[in-house]
Enzyme design. Structure first.
Site, PDB file in Angstrom:
ATOM      1  CD  GLU A  13      -2.893   1.621   0.914  1.00  0.00           C
ATOM      2  OE1 GLU A  13      -3.058   0.578  -0.790  1.00  0.00           O
ATOM      3  OE2 GLU A  13      -3.476   2.640   0.051  1.00  0.00           O
ATOM      4  CE  LYS A  71     -11.810   7.983  -3.823  1.00  0.00           C
ATOM      5  NZ  LYS A  71     -10.865   7.484  -3.097  1.00  0.00           N
TER       6      LYS A  71
END
Ligand code: AGP
Length: 612
Positions: free
Chosen positions: A485, A607
């Protein structure tokens, strides 16, 4: 997140309220509505969709009146549609309420009100509050302000509300507990807003309501009281922020705002679900399917991007605490590779937006083969949330920045709740589970500490590393997915190439990359993997690598081996991803800003990837 506006004065309210709602659009919403008091009546217009859709609906006849409230809804209870949109109106049509927040005990109150004969049109917790005010008013023959005050003393949860009534065209009521509300003080007119964005063009004089306070506003003035009816003399502040700054909560970017609001988002994700005193986890959204999940032979997690990383954390969590085998799949691979899905498998998808095409396809693939499919989403009423058989909402509020931050930590928190709930009668005694649940409940404050202690150090580190061309992120166990991540955060907003690896994999190739121009970020919490990670750090340092280590604040080691050591609060090993990811988010953010990148809308990215 919902938005509230209110107006009382001598101007027509409709256009002021619509413009005010436009100023709140950045908060994210799925429906909007107005209630205006005028000509002896109360008129309500509300619609699923955008404020412009509402404005169009009003174009065939404006709402006369100089008192009103408006609302943009971010659905928490009940799908986005016209009926669930706010305002909600009393049975006799006399008064209207708009609400931001979550009423945790709405079920209990609704049951009692139904027994008294109240009818409910919507699925919202807000309508319950409206009828509770109505009942309290009727039963004790109270004025509307008194009834609002009394009703709110029976509510558990968070609220910001505004109320208007056709029976008193010179009265605007607002109250808050947990959901911000501001009173704008004009010249013979007053404004209410969830934040200053709808107010700043009308007045810079504001009164910030605090939790447990209620204000009654008339054109001649206002009175703030506590919910226990104590009068208060509140200070009038002068607004300094511009509109642009207000929309980002005073931060330079939505991403930084969302990184900083993670403690609140985690508290919202856990609200009503994590119960340390009882040693229980309550997940209403999974209640109907819990036995099937608990008895699953295998759980397949499918997701994309950051959600895939939180899914990997979920694999470690669920296997550790339930001993149910878990497989984690890229949704894009899962949907095309003709996967084997057996009858007693459960498929669990993770998606912040709830609209990612590959993840939606994975849902349909799983359901076409008869598997139970669950969804963990942030956007209420999103396609994935609607098409899965059951699920859990993150309640993290809208995530505007393209780079996912608070959704990741909220997803990991929900997966932690599921894992701990599955541990019952399996791997943890009641006492152990209670201790683990308590540790989870303490995470938001630890995240606050990390944010407070590390932001300046990370900004300084970013000055040093912003010219790097490559980064390596390494971790083991629960922190291997965090390494992935961290690498994704850096590459997607700063455009620096970065790779995440299990630390032990270094010796199978990546160690060839090490030189003094290669920053290597290690997640080195003093947990069951620490000694092995320390060996990996020594291997990198021996090859002149530039090591950045994230470790416990009690760990005095590593300074000789590393360029930088960032120390953060300790927590139980299974909860460490919720803390170790924070410095990686901030490091990426500061490097991207220093490189002049468009942090909130990085190049080439959307997004929500709604295309294949
Ligand atoms: C993460 O920062 C990215 N924005 C991206 O990887 C994202 O996580 C991915 O597209 C999945 O989105 P979802 O969670 O809305 O399904």
């Amino acid at each position: 997140m919902c938005g509230i506006v209110g107006y009382i004065g001598d101007k027509q309210a409709e256009d002021l309220l619509l413009t005010g709602l436009k100023r709140l659009e950045y908060r994210g919403y799925d429906s909007a509505g107005l209630a205006v008091v005028g000509n002896g009546g109360l008129r309500v217009e509300k619609k699923e969709g955008k404020v412009d859709d509402l404005r169009k609906a009003l174009s065939n006849g404006s709402m006369e009146g100089t008192l009103g409230v408006g609302h943009t809804r971010w659905a928490t209870h009940g799908a986005p549609n016209d009926v669930n949109a706010h305002p909600h109106v009393s049975s006799d049509g006399a008064f209207a309420v708009v609400h931001n927040g979550i009423i945790e005990n709405h079920g209990v109150i609704k049951k009692k009100l139904k027994e008294k004969g109240y009818q409910f049109d919507s699925e919202t917790d807000t309508e319950v509050l409206v009828h509770l005010i109505e009942e309290v008013k009727r039963e004790a023959n109270l004025s509307l302000p008194e009834a609002v005050q009394q009703a709110l003393t029976q509510v558990v949860g968070a609220y910001g509300i505004a109320v208007v009534s056709r029976e008193d065209p010179d009265l605007l009521i607002a109250a808050r507990k947990g959901s911000p509300l501001i009173l704008g003080v004009g010249d013979g007119e007053y404004f209410i807003g969830s934040d200053a964005a709808p107010l700043v063009e009308h007045t810079r004089k504001v009164v910030y309501l605090s939790d447990g306070e209620i204000v009654t506003v008339r054109r001649s003035g206002y009175q703030v009281r506590t919910i226990d009816d104590e009068p208060l003399d509140k200070e009038v502040h002068e607004l300094e922020w511009s509109l642009g700054e207000i929309e980002k909560g005073g931060y330079d970017h939505f991403m930084l705002k969302e990184i900083m609001e993670q403690p609140d988002a985690l508290e919202d994700a856990m609200r009503g679900r994590v119960r340390p005193a009882e040693g229980e986890i309550v997940l209403g959204g999974l209640h109907q399917v819990w036995d099937q999940l608990r008895d699953a032979d295998r759980i397949i997690i499918a997701a994309c991007g950051t959600s895939w990383h939180s899914g990997l954390v979920g694999e470690y969590l669920i296997e550790t605490f339930s001993r149910i085998p878990v497989e984690v799949e890229y949704a894009s691979e899962f949907r095309y590779r003709d996967p084997i899905i057996r009858e007693d498998d459960v498929v669990l998808v993770l998606s912040q937006s709830g609209e990612t095409a590959d993840t939606l396809a994975a849902v349909r693939q799983a359901q076409s083969r008869g598997a139970l499919c669950l969804g963990i989403c942030n956007v209420v009423g999103s396609t994935i949330a609607r098409e899965t058989d059951a699920g859990v909402y993150l309640h993290a509020g809208p995530e505007i920045g393209v780079a996912s931050t608070k959704a990741f930590t909220a997803q990991v928190a929900v997966l932690s709740m599921i894992a701990l709930k599955l541990s019952k009668g399996r791997t943890l005694s009641d006492a152990e589970r209670k201790e683990h649940i308590q540790a989870l409940a303490e995470v938001p404050d630890k995240v606050r500490a990390v944010l407070r202690q590390s932001d300046d150090a990370l900004e300084s580190m970013a000055q040093v590393y912003r010219y790097a061309s490559n980064f390596l992120y390494l971790g083991r166990g629960y922190n291997f997915p965090v390494a992935l991540e961290g690498a994704l955060k850096l590459k997607e907003i700063s455009y620096i190439h970065a790779e995440g690896y299990p630390a032990a994999e270094m010796k199978h190739g990546p160690i060839a990359l090490i030189d003094r121009f290669m920053p290597v970020v290690f997640l080195a919490m003093k947990d069951s993997t620490y000694d092995k990670v320390l060996s990996n750090i020594e291997e990198v340092a021996a090859r002149d690598g530039s090591v950045i280590a994230i470790t416990d604040e009690e760990n005095g080691e590593l300074d000789e081996l590393c360029e930088y050591v960032l120390r953060i609060p300790q927590t139980k090993e299974f909860l460490s991803p919720l803390l170790t990811v924070i410095p990686l988010q901030l490091l990426s953010y500061h490097i991207a800003v220093m490189r002049g990148c468009h942090v909130d809308q990085p190049r080439n990215l959307a997004k929500s990837v709604t295309v294949e």
